[in-house]
Write a protein that holds these residues in place. Structure first.
Motif, short mmCIF file in Angstrom:
data_model
loop_
_atom_site.label_atom_id
_atom_site.label_comp_id
_atom_site.label_asym_id
_atom_site.label_seq_id
_atom_site.Cartn_x
_atom_site.Cartn_y
_atom_site.Cartn_z
N ILE A 5 36.32 9.62 7.23
CA ILE A 5 36.63 10.60 8.29
C ILE A 5 37.12 11.91 7.69
N SER A 6 37.72 11.87 6.50
CA SER A 6 38.28 13.09 5.91
C SER A 6 37.20 14.08 5.49
N ASN A 7 35.96 13.61 5.22
CA ASN A 7 34.93 14.57 4.82
C ASN A 7 33.76 14.63 5.80
N LYS A 8 33.90 13.95 6.92
CA LYS A 8 32.90 14.08 7.98
C LYS A 8 33.17 15.32 8.81
N THR A 9 32.15 15.85 9.41
CA THR A 9 32.30 16.94 10.36
C THR A 9 32.31 16.35 11.77
N PHE A 10 33.35 16.63 12.52
CA PHE A 10 33.47 16.18 13.90
C PHE A 10 32.94 17.29 14.80
N THR A 11 31.90 16.99 15.57
CA THR A 11 31.22 18.02 16.35
C THR A 11 31.36 17.76 17.85
N TYR A 12 31.78 18.81 18.54
CA TYR A 12 31.86 18.81 20.01
C TYR A 12 30.76 19.72 20.53
N ALA A 13 30.02 19.26 21.53
CA ALA A 13 28.95 20.06 22.10
C ALA A 13 29.39 20.66 23.42
N SER A 14 29.20 21.96 23.56
CA SER A 14 29.53 22.68 24.78
C SER A 14 28.29 23.41 25.28
N THR A 15 28.07 23.38 26.58
CA THR A 15 26.91 24.08 27.13
C THR A 15 27.14 25.59 27.17
N SER A 16 28.40 26.03 27.02
CA SER A 16 28.72 27.45 27.05
C SER A 16 29.53 27.83 25.82
N ASP A 17 29.29 29.03 25.31
CA ASP A 17 30.08 29.54 24.20
C ASP A 17 31.42 30.03 24.72
N ALA A 18 32.39 30.14 23.83
CA ALA A 18 33.67 30.74 24.19
C ALA A 18 33.47 32.21 24.52
N VAL A 19 34.37 32.74 25.35
CA VAL A 19 34.35 34.16 25.67
C VAL A 19 35.21 34.93 24.66
N GLY A 20 36.32 34.33 24.28
CA GLY A 20 37.23 34.95 23.31
C GLY A 20 38.31 33.97 22.94
N LEU A 21 39.03 34.23 21.83
CA LEU A 21 39.94 33.24 21.29
C LEU A 21 41.39 33.70 21.21
N SER A 22 41.74 34.72 21.98
CA SER A 22 43.13 35.11 22.11
C SER A 22 43.67 34.54 23.42
N PRO A 23 44.74 33.73 23.38
CA PRO A 23 45.26 33.18 24.63
C PRO A 23 45.77 34.25 25.58
N ILE A 24 46.09 35.42 25.05
CA ILE A 24 46.59 36.51 25.89
C ILE A 24 45.46 37.11 26.73
N LEU A 25 44.25 37.14 26.18
CA LEU A 25 43.16 37.87 26.82
C LEU A 25 42.07 37.01 27.43
N MET A 26 41.95 35.75 27.03
CA MET A 26 40.87 34.92 27.58
C MET A 26 41.38 34.17 28.81
#
Length: 518
Positions: free
Chosen positions: A41-62
């Motif tokens: 598990i330490s060298n595997k990539t854990f992948t989550y699939a989302s149908t939509s991309d993020a809009v932004g990554l600041s909690p203040i603005l998104m």
């Protein structure tokens, strides 16, 4: 003699080499660079699939779910809600006290660092909250801190917050995704919407818009490094493709399981499915700035034409039918509101449409291009058409949809709210109070009597009184058909059986920190 001694030495060396060779063959085979072929598990990539991309990554603005799914792993709040007890507990905070009903003194945990190496302290809390509530920031969830009057740093790890009035939902607000604490240094140096820096268990690595976001474990995380070392948020626009990727092992996790695909997902041998009663609410919103939507008979005709029982039956158990805006998992809910709305009555709807000529002008029904939103739009369009309305669907990708809804560029639309705080005041105030028209109040709803009830529910710390006020405000909206509730969500997730430890919250949030492999 020397020759015999040399033979003995060579024999011993051969034995040692043989033993080493034997020991190595019992372990995982090695590559030419000496690394093991065995994947842990330490060298595997854990992948989550989302149908939509993020809009932004600041909690203040998104202010959207795909973005929050990332920021919840990168940032942290002062408080968090215990998913078992539904009580609020300290997170980055150590403790708090209220010397009076308008004063909150919060002690912070010591020794925590942001991902850029700068210290988490009272100055960082003050910086974050001051920016969140600054009108110049135009933060979409500035309403979370609307009651705050002043923020004072008492010492390096103590912050004092004074409110303008008693604020019954304050801990709920401070646990919200958008109240996460950011690194002041990073915020002044870079665009946190593109390069986030928090204190959480995962650190930002890269973002390829439209493709993927990559995180890595924060090995110096104050509460112990996560076992997952690399996490990828993969944008997979077609949910059927994401499910296929889950089946083949290319993806390890998906959430918000679509109703039309639930039986297929349940048939997968390599997947475990979680379902819990949730707090999200999905509703049809009228744009109350449009003249036609200010007509009570128009709204009644629309509500009477909608057979929501028929719609919920198509959700395959992933939705709960209720007229109440405040759902069963949200503070302020009263079961008497479940059946307080306009009942389905097609003949009445037809009569109102014919009487007022509502079918003479086309209605723009805006929807996001997400599966359940599209399903709602298609079914409601058919039902309204049967009643005599002329409804045209306009579908948009998620970020564009949010902008259009906020701008009021629609007649009718479908909106949702995850109720991250689990508090009715923090559902009704941001979404429907006139203070927030043009920002988080995408329905553009404005009613002075309703506003008064909501403000009262926020400005008392008497929790029983708050419940009464919230119930009144809730039923006022229902009786006016201010919105028409479609359903309350069941929170779902599908996780590859190789992994356990996913934490799922009734508000739809999830946490990867404690995921481990088998």
């Amino acid at each position: 003699m020397k020759k015999n001694l040399l033979l003995v030495v060579l024999f011993i060396v051969a034995l040692v080499l043989a033993a080493c060779s034997s020991g190595e063959s019992a372990s995982a085979p090695k590559n030419t660079d000496g690394s093991s072929n065995e994947k842990t598990i330490s060298n595997k990539t854990f992948t989550y699939a989302s149908t939509s991309d993020a809009v932004g990554l600041s909690p203040i603005l998104m202010n959207d779910s795909p973005s929050a799914n990332v920021t919840e792993q990168v940032y942290e709040q002062l408080f968090q809600r215990n998913v078992e007890t539904m009580e609020f507990e300290p997170k980055l905070a150590e403790s708090y006290e209220t010397p009076d009903e308008n004063t909150w003194v919060i002690k912070l945990k010591e020794g925590i660092k942001f991902h850029d190496g700068t210290p988490f302290n009272a100055e960082a809390v003050k910086y974050t909250f001051d920016k969140l509530r600054d009108p110049a920031t135009a933060a979409p969830r500035a309403s979370l801190l609307e009651p705050v009057d002043t923020i004072n740093v008492l010492d390096e790890y103590t912050v004092e917050i004074k409110t303008k009035y008693p604020y019954g939902a304050f801990l709920a607000s401070l646990s919200h995704t958008n109240a996460a604490i950011v690194s002041p240094t990073a915020d002044q140096k870079q665009d946190l919407m593109k390069e986030p820096v928090g204190t959480g268990p995962f650190k930002f690595v890269s973002w390829t818009p439209g493709d993927q976001i990559v995180l890595e474990a924060n090995e110096e995380y104050w509460d112990g490094a996560p076992e997952l070392k690399k996490v990828v948020y993969k944008v997979v626009p077609e949910i059927s493709t994401a499910i296929s990727m889950l089946q083949t092992g290319e993806v390890q996790f998906i959430d918000n399981l679509p109703t039309e695909q639930i039986k297929r997902i349940e048939s997968l041998d390599n997947v475990n499915i979680d379902k819990i009663d949730g707090s999200p609410v999905y509703y049809l919103a009228f744009n109350h700035l449009r003249e036609i939507n200010q007509d009570p008979e128009f709204r009644e005709a629309v509500a009477a034409a909608m057979d929501r029982d028929a719609f919920v039956s198509k959700l395959n158990g992933l939705g709960v039918r209720s007229d109440s805006v405040i759902g069963p998992k949200v503070f302020g809910y009263d079961s008497s509101a479940d059946k307080a709305g306009t009942v389905y009555d097609l003949e009445k709807a037809k009569s109102l449409v014919a009487k007022n000529g509502y079918g003479n002008k086309p209605i723009k029904l805006l929807t996001a291009n997400r599966s359940n939103f599209v399903l709602m739009a298609e079914i409601v369009q058919a039902q309204l058409t049967e009643a005599g309305f002329n409804v045209q669907i306009e579908s948009m990708e998620w970020a564009t949809f949010l902008d259009s809804a906020r701008a009021g560029d629609y007649d009718l639309t479908f909106l949702s709210w995850s109720n991250v705080t689990g508090d009715g005041s923090e559902l009704l105030y941001p979404n429907f109070h006139s203070d927030n028209v043009g920002s988080s109040n995408r329905a553009q709803y404005s009613n002075p009597e309703f506003d008064k009830l909501v403000v009262q529910s926020r400005t008392t710390i008497d929790q029983d009184e708050r419940k009464v006020l919230l119930d009144k405000a809730n039923k006022m909206m229902i009786e006016e058909n201010a919105v028409v509730v479609m359903y309350h969500g069941i929170v779902t997730a599908a996780l590859d059986k190789t992994y356990t430890g996913l934490e799922l919250d009734p508000n739809g949030k999830w946490y990867l920190k404690n995921i481990t492999g088998k």
